[in-house]
Design an enzyme around this catalytic site. Structure first.
Site, PDB file in Angstrom:
ATOM      1  N   GLU A 143       0.806  -1.195  -0.108  1.00  0.00           N
ATOM      2  CA  GLU A 143       0.126   0.017  -0.042  1.00  0.00           C
ATOM      3  C   GLU A 143       0.867   1.214  -0.014  1.00  0.00           C
ATOM      4  O   GLU A 143       1.780   1.285   0.637  1.00  0.00           O
ATOM      5  CB  GLU A 143      -0.941  -0.134   1.197  1.00  0.00           C
ATOM      6  CG  GLU A 143      -1.875   1.222   1.329  1.00  0.00           C
ATOM      7  CD  GLU A 143      -2.712   1.226  -0.051  1.00  0.00           C
ATOM      8  OE1 GLU A 143      -3.581   0.526  -0.143  1.00  0.00           O
ATOM      9  OE2 GLU A 143      -2.425   2.357  -0.673  1.00  0.00           O
TER      10      GLU A 143
ATOM     11  N   LYS B 104       8.443  -1.837  -1.396  1.00  0.00           N
ATOM     12  CA  LYS B 104       7.685  -0.872  -0.483  1.00  0.00           C
ATOM     13  C   LYS B 104       8.630  -0.113   0.695  1.00  0.00           C
ATOM     14  O   LYS B 104       8.663   0.936   0.828  1.00  0.00           O
ATOM     15  CB  LYS B 104       6.386  -1.769   0.413  1.00  0.00           C
ATOM     16  CG  LYS B 104       5.901  -1.032   1.480  1.00  0.00           C
ATOM     17  CD  LYS B 104       5.025   0.236   1.278  1.00  0.00           C
ATOM     18  CE  LYS B 104       4.703   1.075   2.182  1.00  0.00           C
ATOM     19  NZ  LYS B 104       3.941   2.361   1.735  1.00  0.00           N
TER      20      LYS B 104
ATOM     21  N   ASN C  56       9.753   3.882   1.013  1.00  0.00           N
ATOM     22  CA  ASN C  56       9.622   4.439   2.098  1.00  0.00           C
ATOM     23  C   ASN C  56      10.858   5.154   2.735  1.00  0.00           C
ATOM     24  O   ASN C  56      11.140   6.239   3.123  1.00  0.00           O
ATOM     25  CB  ASN C  56       8.741   3.665   3.144  1.00  0.00           C
ATOM     26  CG  ASN C  56       7.285   3.919   3.071  1.00  0.00           C
ATOM     27  OD1 ASN C  56       6.925   4.824   2.204  1.00  0.00           O
ATOM     28  ND2 ASN C  56       6.541   3.660   3.916  1.00  0.00           N
TER      29      ASN C  56
ATOM     30  N   GLY D  35       7.684  12.007  10.654  1.00  0.00           N
ATOM     31  CA  GLY D  35       7.089  11.272  11.757  1.00  0.00           C
ATOM     32  C   GLY D  35       6.056  10.284  11.090  1.00  0.00           C
ATOM     33  O   GLY D  35       6.336   9.746   9.911  1.00  0.00           O
TER      34      GLY D  35
ATOM     35  N   CYS E 268       4.770   5.221   9.479  1.00  0.00           N
ATOM     36  CA  CYS E 268       5.205   4.620   8.590  1.00  0.00           C
ATOM     37  C   CYS E 268       6.851   4.707   8.229  1.00  0.00           C
ATOM     38  O   CYS E 268       7.670   4.058   8.599  1.00  0.00           O
ATOM     39  CB  CYS E 268       4.724   4.941   7.203  1.00  0.00           C
ATOM     40  SG  CYS E 268       2.811   3.944   7.039  1.00  0.00           S
TER      41      CYS E 268
HETATM   42  N1  LIG Z   1      -1.131   4.280   7.880  1.00  0.00           N
HETATM   43  C1  LIG Z   1      -0.300   4.416   6.535  1.00  0.00           C
HETATM   44  O1  LIG Z   1      -0.364   5.588   6.152  1.00  0.00           O
HETATM   45  C2  LIG Z   1       0.092   3.187   5.797  1.00  0.00           C
HETATM   46  C3  LIG Z   1       0.319   3.240   4.420  1.00  0.00           C
HETATM   47  C4  LIG Z   1       1.077   2.222   3.860  1.00  0.00           C
HETATM   48  C5  LIG Z   1       1.250   1.064   4.442  1.00  0.00           C
HETATM   49  N2  LIG Z   1       0.846   1.065   5.796  1.00  0.00           N
HETATM   50  C6  LIG Z   1       0.901  -0.259   6.374  1.00  0.00           C
HETATM   51  O2  LIG Z   1      -0.242  -0.768   6.684  1.00  0.00           O
HETATM   52  C7  LIG Z   1      -0.423  -1.675   7.644  1.00  0.00           C
HETATM   53  C8  LIG Z   1      -1.669  -1.124   8.457  1.00  0.00           C
HETATM   54  O3  LIG Z   1      -1.239  -0.051   9.043  1.00  0.00           O
HETATM   55  P1  LIG Z   1      -2.371   1.043   9.624  1.00  0.00           P
HETATM   56  O4  LIG Z   1      -1.918   2.423   9.809  1.00  0.00           O
HETATM   57  O5  LIG Z   1      -3.863   0.870   8.877  1.00  0.00           O
HETATM   58  O6  LIG Z   1      -2.388   0.167  11.084  1.00  0.00           O
HETATM   59  P2  LIG Z   1      -3.749   0.102  12.183  1.00  0.00           P
HETATM   60  O7  LIG Z   1      -3.079   0.140  13.569  1.00  0.00           O
HETATM   61  O8  LIG Z   1      -4.341   1.764  12.214  1.00  0.00           O
HETATM   62  O9  LIG Z   1      -4.677  -0.669  11.846  1.00  0.00           O
HETATM   63  C9  LIG Z   1      -4.599  -2.113  12.108  1.00  0.00           C
HETATM   64  C10 LIG Z   1      -5.853  -2.749  12.503  1.00  0.00           C
HETATM   65  O10 LIG Z   1      -5.610  -4.194  12.381  1.00  0.00           O
HETATM   66  C11 LIG Z   1      -6.485  -4.746  13.481  1.00  0.00           C
HETATM   67  N3  LIG Z   1      -5.861  -6.039  13.868  1.00  0.00           N
HETATM   68  C12 LIG Z   1      -4.589  -6.509  14.223  1.00  0.00           C
HETATM   69  N4  LIG Z   1      -4.677  -7.883  14.305  1.00  0.00           N
HETATM   70  C13 LIG Z   1      -5.852  -8.280  13.870  1.00  0.00           C
HETATM   71  C14 LIG Z   1      -6.463  -9.749  13.582  1.00  0.00           C
HETATM   72  N5  LIG Z   1      -5.744 -10.586  13.698  1.00  0.00           N
HETATM   73  N6  LIG Z   1      -7.711  -9.732  12.878  1.00  0.00           N
HETATM   74  C15 LIG Z   1      -8.187  -8.430  12.646  1.00  0.00           C
HETATM   75  N7  LIG Z   1      -7.703  -7.402  12.909  1.00  0.00           N
HETATM   76  C16 LIG Z   1      -6.806  -7.190  13.510  1.00  0.00           C
HETATM   77  C17 LIG Z   1      -6.202  -3.922  14.555  1.00  0.00           C
HETATM   78  O11 LIG Z   1      -7.280  -4.036  15.546  1.00  0.00           O
HETATM   79  C18 LIG Z   1      -6.176  -2.464  13.837  1.00  0.00           C
HETATM   80  O12 LIG Z   1      -7.640  -2.064  13.595  1.00  0.00           O
HETATM   81  C19 LIG Z   1       0.865  -1.585   8.311  1.00  0.00           C
HETATM   82  O13 LIG Z   1       1.726  -2.658   8.002  1.00  0.00           O
HETATM   83  C20 LIG Z   1       1.512  -0.274   7.835  1.00  0.00           C
HETATM   84  O14 LIG Z   1       2.881  -0.281   7.935  1.00  0.00           O
HETATM   85  C21 LIG Z   1       0.415   1.988   6.453  1.00  0.00           C
END
Ligand SMILES: NC(=O)c1ccc[n+]([C@@H]2O[C@H](COP(=O)([O-])OP(=O)(O)OC[C@H]3O[C@@H](n4cnc5c(N)ncnc54)[C@H](O)[C@@H]3O)[C@@H](O)[C@H]2O)c1
Length: 433
Positions: free
Chosen positions: A151, A206, A210, A259, A262
């Site tokens: 993503e 990815k 970053n 910050g 990510c």
């Molecule tokens: N936030 C960003 O801008 C962004 C951008 C690109 C990639 N990413 C990547 O995407 C991933 C997710 O990031 P995010 O910011 O959305 O995380 P987040 O912490 O906002 O959300 C993760 C969710 O997963 C749920 N979860 C965890 N284990 C679970 C399970 N076994 N079953 C069901 N739900 C479960 C948690 O309760 C939480 O709601 C990470 O690896 C991050 O590095 C994030």
């Protein structure tokens, strides 16, 4: 297509809304019951520009549903997208894989028919192999493939980035999985560059992307330090550099350091992954250290403005790690505030969306203003820490009449054109004499 998304956070939720808006049938799964209850009741659990309207539309059309049950979401899905967190491991600081592996195990027994498990979480190279192994061991009869589908959305622009991504990258090790992902993104054909690569390459792309962006930010911040000493101007320098198409204008905004959830964790994970393979990544290592130091330098810059003032009151504009989001994870503002508190400062802060999340971490260690104007009352210095564009519309000269001392530390260069020095304020910004 029927899609299940595991993890309903900053990636899973906008993606779910996006795929549902494209006409897919989406079930978002999360183990956080409060989150799912709120979403089922039509209440968004995070702030993201433009998400609300599409979310309500998708829910009303019944294309988007929410559940805590893995079975309910996964059993009829053509594609299961993993979007759970991969935060830094508390001890090793590598990507903590426990949520991915747990999710893989939990979903495995519910797979029916041919299913593609697509990993959108940011994960170390080789995770696809591991997820495949876990599913195979848990459910030997399952008919599935695991692909990497990294993503690239930016918080604050998640909806825009979902519908108009720069590229869609998929790492698939066989044709059948690749065709399923092509179908998932059918409506992007001809509009968005789609790149199909080996699974491990996709996982590496990815982290490499970053880390590169983080280095670009650190580079411009170091150039800002140079401009301050050499009498050049960082904003002019950035415009001049950016005109070169090989460099580009983006990510050349000098500020208090990068910050968010990510860049800090992904640069660290990349450096540690490289160390494991015995590969020197000195540029990334330097970036990580330089960026940590920058937040302390920025806090000291604010404190310098109130040197000698007893019980200095510091007004803070912005808590989120960037504009357009309520996310405070690894926010420069939060780290700068922590340093200021350590030095005994009293702080009153305002943010358009992030105060609730900040309060979960800082509690009553700081005061929370209800308006940006309130931050100026009796302040000895006001510091701009997040680049909400609304801040740049404030009438700072008039507001400074409410201050005890008229000091402005503009760490996002939002007030540069306001001629604050001419109006008698002490003003410091980034990358200018
Ligand atoms: N936030 C960003 O801008 C962004 C951008 C690109 C990639 N990413 C990547 O995407 C991933 C997710 O990031 P995010 O910011 O959305 O995380 P987040 O912490 O906002 O959300 C993760 C969710 O997963 C749920 N979860 C965890 N284990 C679970 C399970 N076994 N079953 C069901 N739900 C479960 C948690 O309760 C939480 O709601 C990470 O690896 C991050 O590095 C994030």
């Amino acid at each position: 297509m029927k899609i299940a998304i595991v993890g309903t956070g900053y990636v899973g939720l906008p993606s779910g809304v996006g795929f549902a808006s494209l006409g897919h049938n989406v079930v978002c799964i999360d183990k956080d019951e409060n989150k799912i209850k709120a979403l089922q009741n039509g209440i968004l659990t995070l702030y993201e520009d433009g998400l609300q309207e599409l979310f309500l539309k998708a829910v009303q059309s019944k294309k988007l549903q929410f559940t805590t049950s893995m079975k309910e979401g996964v059993s009829s899905a053509d594609v299961v997208i993993l979007a759970v967190g991969t935060p830094p491991h508390p001890e090793t600081k590598e990507a903590d894989m426990r949520y991915i592996y747990a999710a893989a195990q939990e979903l495995a027994e519910h797979l029916t028919g041919y299913t593609v498990v697509a990993n959108k979480s940011t994960v170390p190279v080789g995770t696809g192999d591991e997820v495949e192994k876990i599913i195979r061991q848990t459910n030997p009869n399952a008919d599935f493939d695991v692909v990497s589908l990294p993503e690239f959305l930016r918080e604050g622009y998640a909806i825009h980035d979902f519908f108009e991504p720069d590229r869609i990258i998929c790492g698939a090790n066989n044709e059948r999985a690749l065709e399923t992902i092509q179908k998932l993104y059918e409506s992007f054909e001809g509009k968005t560059q789609m790149l199909f690569v080996h699974r491990r390459s996709s996982e590496a792309i990815k982290y490499a992307s970053n880390a590169f962006l983080a280095m670009k930010i650190h580079y411009i911040n170091e150039m800002a330090n140079f401009c301050e000493k050499a009498g050049a101007d960082i904003d002019e320098l950035a415009v001049g550099m950016g005109l070169d198409k090989r460099i580009g204008h983006k990510f050349l905004n000098a500020g208090p350091g990068y910050g968010g959830s990510c860049f800090p964790k992904d640069t660290t994970a990349m450096a540690l992954m490289a160390r494991k393979y015995g590969v020197n990544m000195s540029l990334i290592e330097q970036t990580i250290e330089g960026n940590k130091a920058r937040k302390v330098q920025m806090a000291e810059r604010i404190l310098n403005m109130v040197q000698g003032i007893e019980n200095a009151q510091i007004g803070v504009l912005g808590l989120a790690f960037k504009n357009g989001t309520d996310d405070v994870r690894e926010s420069p503002a939060m780290e700068i505030i922590a340093h200021l508190l350590q030095k005994g400062a009293q702080i009153k802060a305002f943010d358009y969306q992030a105060a609730n999340n900040a309060q979960k971490i800082l509690g009553d260690k700081i005061e929370y203003a209800l308006t940006p104007e309130e931050v100026f009352e009796n302040a000895d210095v006001v510091a701009v820490l997040t680049e909400w564009k609304e801040f740049s519309e404030l009438d700072v000269v008039s507001l400074s009449d409410k201050m005890r001392h008229k000091n402005i530390a503009d760490l996002r260069n939002l007030f540069r054109n306001k001629k604050l020095k001419d109006a008698g304020l002490a003003y410091t910004c980034i990358g200018q004499l």
